[in-house]
Structure formats: C-alpha cells, structure tokens
Design a protein around this motif. Sequence first.
Motif, PDB file in Angstrom:
ATOM      1  N   GLU A  20     -21.323  -0.990  71.043  1.00 27.21           N
ATOM      2  CA  GLU A  20     -19.906  -0.886  70.685  1.00 27.21           C
ATOM      3  C   GLU A  20     -19.137  -2.166  70.963  1.00 27.21           C
ATOM      4  OE1 GLU A  20     -18.103   2.580  72.445  1.00 27.21           O
ATOM      5  OE2 GLU A  20     -19.311   3.951  71.219  1.00 27.21           O
ATOM      6  N   MET A  23     -19.931  -4.675  68.288  1.00 22.56           N
ATOM      7  CA  MET A  23     -19.339  -4.250  67.024  1.00 22.56           C
ATOM      8  C   MET A  23     -17.834  -4.558  67.005  1.00 22.56           C
ATOM      9  SD  MET A  23     -19.433  -0.537  65.072  1.00 22.56           S
ATOM     10  CE  MET A  23     -21.087  -0.304  65.665  1.00 22.56           C
ATOM     11  N   ARG A  24     -17.177  -4.370  68.129  1.00 21.34           N
ATOM     12  CA  ARG A  24     -15.742  -4.669  68.194  1.00 21.34           C
ATOM     13  C   ARG A  24     -15.483  -6.168  68.058  1.00 21.34           C
ATOM     14  NH1 ARG A  24     -13.572  -1.486  73.228  1.00 21.34           N
ATOM     15  NH2 ARG A  24     -11.624  -2.459  72.591  1.00 21.34           N
ATOM     16  N   GLN A  26     -17.416  -8.252  66.388  1.00 18.36           N
ATOM     17  CA  GLN A  26     -17.659  -8.542  64.978  1.00 18.36           C
ATOM     18  C   GLN A  26     -16.465  -8.137  64.118  1.00 18.36           C
ATOM     19  OE1 GLN A  26     -20.834  -6.280  63.150  1.00 18.36           O
ATOM     20  NE2 GLN A  26     -21.170  -7.856  61.617  1.00 18.36           N
ATOM     21  N   GLN A  27     -15.919  -6.963  64.345  1.00 14.68           N
ATOM     22  CA  GLN A  27     -14.764  -6.505  63.566  1.00 14.68           C
ATOM     23  C   GLN A  27     -13.563  -7.411  63.776  1.00 14.68           C
ATOM     24  OE1 GLN A  27     -14.520  -2.490  65.036  1.00 14.68           O
ATOM     25  NE2 GLN A  27     -15.869  -1.682  63.440  1.00 14.68           N
ATOM     26  N   LEU A  28     -13.330  -7.819  65.003  1.00 16.72           N
ATOM     27  CA  LEU A  28     -12.208  -8.707  65.299  1.00 16.72           C
ATOM     28  C   LEU A  28     -12.358 -10.038  64.560  1.00 16.72           C
ATOM     29  CD1 LEU A  28      -9.625  -9.351  66.888  1.00 16.72           C
ATOM     30  CD2 LEU A  28     -11.098 -10.119  68.766  1.00 16.72           C
ATOM     31  N   LYS A  30     -14.070 -10.634  61.872  1.00 16.33           N
ATOM     32  CA  LYS A  30     -13.917 -10.411  60.430  1.00 16.33           C
ATOM     33  C   LYS A  30     -12.441 -10.326  60.048  1.00 16.33           C
ATOM     34  CE  LYS A  30     -18.218  -8.103  59.172  1.00 16.33           C
ATOM     35  NZ  LYS A  30     -18.809  -6.831  58.690  1.00 16.33           N
ATOM     36  N   THR A  31     -11.635  -9.652  60.861  1.00 13.32           N
ATOM     37  CA  THR A  31     -10.204  -9.544  60.545  1.00 13.32           C
ATOM     38  C   THR A  31      -9.520 -10.904  60.623  1.00 13.32           C
ATOM     39  OG1 THR A  31      -9.520  -9.019  62.812  1.00 13.32           O
ATOM     40  CG2 THR A  31     -10.048  -7.159  61.368  1.00 13.32           C
ATOM     41  N   ARG A  33     -10.848 -13.480  59.485  1.00 11.99           N
ATOM     42  CA  ARG A  33     -11.380 -14.159  58.305  1.00 11.99           C
ATOM     43  C   ARG A  33     -12.182 -15.418  58.654  1.00 11.99           C
ATOM     44  NH1 ARG A  33      -8.809 -12.118  53.439  1.00 11.99           N
ATOM     45  NH2 ARG A  33      -7.189 -10.674  54.062  1.00 11.99           N
ATOM     46  N   VAL A  39     -19.730 -15.274  61.935  1.00 15.33           N
ATOM     47  CA  VAL A  39     -19.552 -13.898  62.415  1.00 15.33           C
ATOM     48  C   VAL A  39     -20.909 -13.227  62.605  1.00 15.33           C
ATOM     49  CG1 VAL A  39     -18.607 -11.623  61.842  1.00 15.33           C
ATOM     50  CG2 VAL A  39     -17.251 -13.682  61.395  1.00 15.33           C
ATOM     51  N   ARG A  40     -21.823 -13.432  61.669  1.00 11.09           N
ATOM     52  CA  ARG A  40     -23.159 -12.841  61.771  1.00 11.09           C
ATOM     53  C   ARG A  40     -23.894 -13.364  62.997  1.00 11.09           C
ATOM     54  NH1 ARG A  40     -28.062 -14.119  61.423  1.00 11.09           N
ATOM     55  NH2 ARG A  40     -27.668 -16.227  60.694  1.00 11.09           N
ATOM     56  N   ALA A  43     -22.399 -11.924  66.103  1.00 10.40           N
ATOM     57  CA  ALA A  43     -22.741 -10.501  66.214  1.00 10.40           C
ATOM     58  C   ALA A  43     -24.166 -10.309  66.725  1.00 10.40           C
ATOM     59  CB  ALA A  43     -22.555  -9.815  64.859  1.00 10.40           C
TER      60      ALA A  43
END
Length: 146
Positions: A20, A23-24, A26-28, A30-31, A33, A39-40, A43
Amino acid sequence: MSGLRKRFFIKARDFVHAGEASMRVQQLLKTMRLDPQLVRRVAVCSYEGEMNVVMHGGDGALDMILNPDLLRIEISDDGPGIADIELAMQPGYSTASDEQREMGFGAGMGLPNMKKNSDEIVIESRPGSGTRVQMSFFWKAGGTGA
C-alpha cells in the motif's frame, strides 16, 4: 515541487496491507505528472523495499523526498538487520521462509531490483540494528527523468 516529503508506515508481517505504501507513492507521482519511466522505477524500488520490511524487518517506514532535481526513497526498519549485504545483493539469494515462498515471495530479486532501478543506492545495516536503504533518482524539474 521543492521540499515535498511524505512518510508511510510499514507493519512487519502485515501481508494484507503489503504494497500500500508503494502504491500511494506511485499514485502521488502520477498525479504530479512525472515521467512514467521514472514513476515505474520508483514504484519498483518502493515495492521491493516495502516487501523486504514486511517479510524480514521489524516495523518500518517508507519516506519519499522530492526536490527539484532529486527524488529519494528511504526505507528503514527496526528488524534483525542484514548480516552480509554483499551476499544479499546477489540475484537469487533469499532468506524468505517456506511460508513466504508459498505466498509467491522470496525469489531473491528485491535488493538487485532496487539497485537496477535506482540511480544510486546506499544500504546501512548490521545484525541486531535494523536496516536503512536510501535510493536516489536524479531528474530535472519539468524534464523526463533519468
């Protein structure tokens, strides 16, 4: 984007919530940009480090530090430490339990994947003292990442 810092706590042997924190992160990213390749890579490193804490460490934390030209992931735990870091860095070397292997973990690629996907890695550990892993990712603000 200077000086952003986020901390995520990791509970030892909590396979229900394992992944988790990464994942958080990675999401941050991505947002924000950021470059998808960056990002990969972040992650992958975050997940591998988080799983090492869940599997082998004591309770720990994942810190993400974002500066204009550097993204750093720091993962620390208060677990048993790593006796031989050089051996642990060898692909395929694993101290996973039979139970962890039955769950699909323990291929011995965690630290090698972290080294491969980060621009710089520093591991501090010794038996009985926990472990601290710092992974750096160099990039330029507004750029594509390394």
